[in-house]
Design a protein around this motif. Structure first.
Motif, PDB file in Angstrom:
ATOM      1  N   ASP A 169       0.828  -1.210   0.000  1.00 48.68           N
ATOM      2  CA  ASP A 169       0.000   0.000   0.000  1.00 48.68           C
ATOM      3  C   ASP A 169       0.864   1.263   0.000  1.00 48.68           C
ATOM      4  O   ASP A 169       0.565   2.221  -0.704  1.00 48.68           O
ATOM      5  CB  ASP A 169      -0.929  -0.022   1.213  1.00 48.68           C
TER       6      ASP A 169
ATOM      7  N   ASP B 190      -7.778  -1.940  13.359  1.00 50.78           N
ATOM      8  CA  ASP B 190      -9.006  -2.741  13.293  1.00 50.78           C
ATOM      9  C   ASP B 190      -9.345  -3.400  14.627  1.00 50.78           C
ATOM     10  O   ASP B 190      -8.474  -3.938  15.292  1.00 50.78           O
ATOM     11  CB  ASP B 190      -8.878  -3.841  12.238  1.00 50.78           C
TER      12      ASP B 190
ATOM     13  N   PRO C 152     -10.091  -8.271   9.305  1.00 51.43           N
ATOM     14  CA  PRO C 152     -10.447  -7.592   8.053  1.00 51.43           C
ATOM     15  C   PRO C 152     -11.334  -8.453   7.172  1.00 51.43           C
ATOM     16  O   PRO C 152     -11.279  -9.681   7.217  1.00 51.43           O
ATOM     17  CB  PRO C 152      -9.093  -7.338   7.392  1.00 51.43           C
TER      18      PRO C 152
ATOM     19  N   THR D  25     -11.523  -4.441   2.752  1.00 54.22           N
ATOM     20  CA  THR D  25     -10.079  -4.150   2.733  1.00 54.22           C
ATOM     21  C   THR D  25      -9.288  -5.235   2.020  1.00 54.22           C
ATOM     22  O   THR D  25      -8.054  -5.193   2.019  1.00 54.22           O
ATOM     23  CB  THR D  25      -9.532  -3.996   4.162  1.00 54.22           C
TER      24      THR D  25
ATOM     25  N   ARG E  22      -6.832  -7.192   4.271  1.00 46.09           N
ATOM     26  CA  ARG E  22      -5.664  -6.482   4.798  1.00 46.09           C
ATOM     27  C   ARG E  22      -6.007  -5.777   6.105  1.00 46.09           C
ATOM     28  O   ARG E  22      -7.121  -5.304   6.297  1.00 46.09           O
ATOM     29  CB  ARG E  22      -5.158  -5.461   3.779  1.00 46.09           C
ATOM     30  N   TRP E  23      -5.030  -5.710   6.993  1.00 42.13           N
ATOM     31  CA  TRP E  23      -5.173  -5.019   8.276  1.00 42.13           C
ATOM     32  C   TRP E  23      -4.819  -3.547   8.104  1.00 42.13           C
ATOM     33  O   TRP E  23      -3.911  -3.198   7.349  1.00 42.13           O
ATOM     34  CB  TRP E  23      -4.240  -5.630   9.311  1.00 42.13           C
ATOM     35  N   THR E  24      -5.519  -2.678   8.831  1.00 39.01           N
ATOM     36  CA  THR E  24      -5.204  -1.257   8.836  1.00 39.01           C
ATOM     37  C   THR E  24      -4.187  -1.005   9.936  1.00 39.01           C
ATOM     38  O   THR E  24      -4.409  -1.365  11.090  1.00 39.01           O
ATOM     39  CB  THR E  24      -6.463  -0.404   9.099  1.00 39.01           C
TER      40      THR E  24
ATOM     41  N   LEU F 166      -2.825  -0.182   4.578  1.00 36.83           N
ATOM     42  CA  LEU F 166      -3.428  -1.516   4.580  1.00 36.83           C
ATOM     43  C   LEU F 166      -2.335  -2.528   4.279  1.00 36.83           C
ATOM     44  O   LEU F 166      -1.618  -2.397   3.282  1.00 36.83           O
ATOM     45  CB  LEU F 166      -4.526  -1.607   3.526  1.00 36.83           C
TER      46      LEU F 166
END
Length: 63
Positions: free
Chosen positions: A16, A29, A33, A37, A40-42, A54
């Motif tokens: 990203d 998060d 996810p 997304t 993907r983790w924020t 992300l």
């Protein structure tokens, strides 16, 4: 690997935003996810100059 909100993580790589690679951030998060997304983790709190990114689970290492 499962993460939880506020976990500290080391960003091994990040498709990203490559500037986030090699830095430490926190999982934003509160739930795993989903399709929005793309799995993907924020991750936020990386740097004042880098917005939350992300990342796929394989791009992160829990600290």
């Amino acid at each position: 690997m499962a993460f939880k909100g506020k976990d500290r993580v080391f960003i091994v790589s990040c498709g990203d935003d490559p500037r986030a690679s090699g830095r430490v951030g926190r999982i934003v998060d509160e739930v795993p996810p989903g399709p929005l997304t793309g799995g993907r983790w924020t991750v936020g709190g990386i740097s004042p100059l880098i917005a939350p990114v992300l990342c796929y689970p394989h791009e992160l290492r829990k600290l």
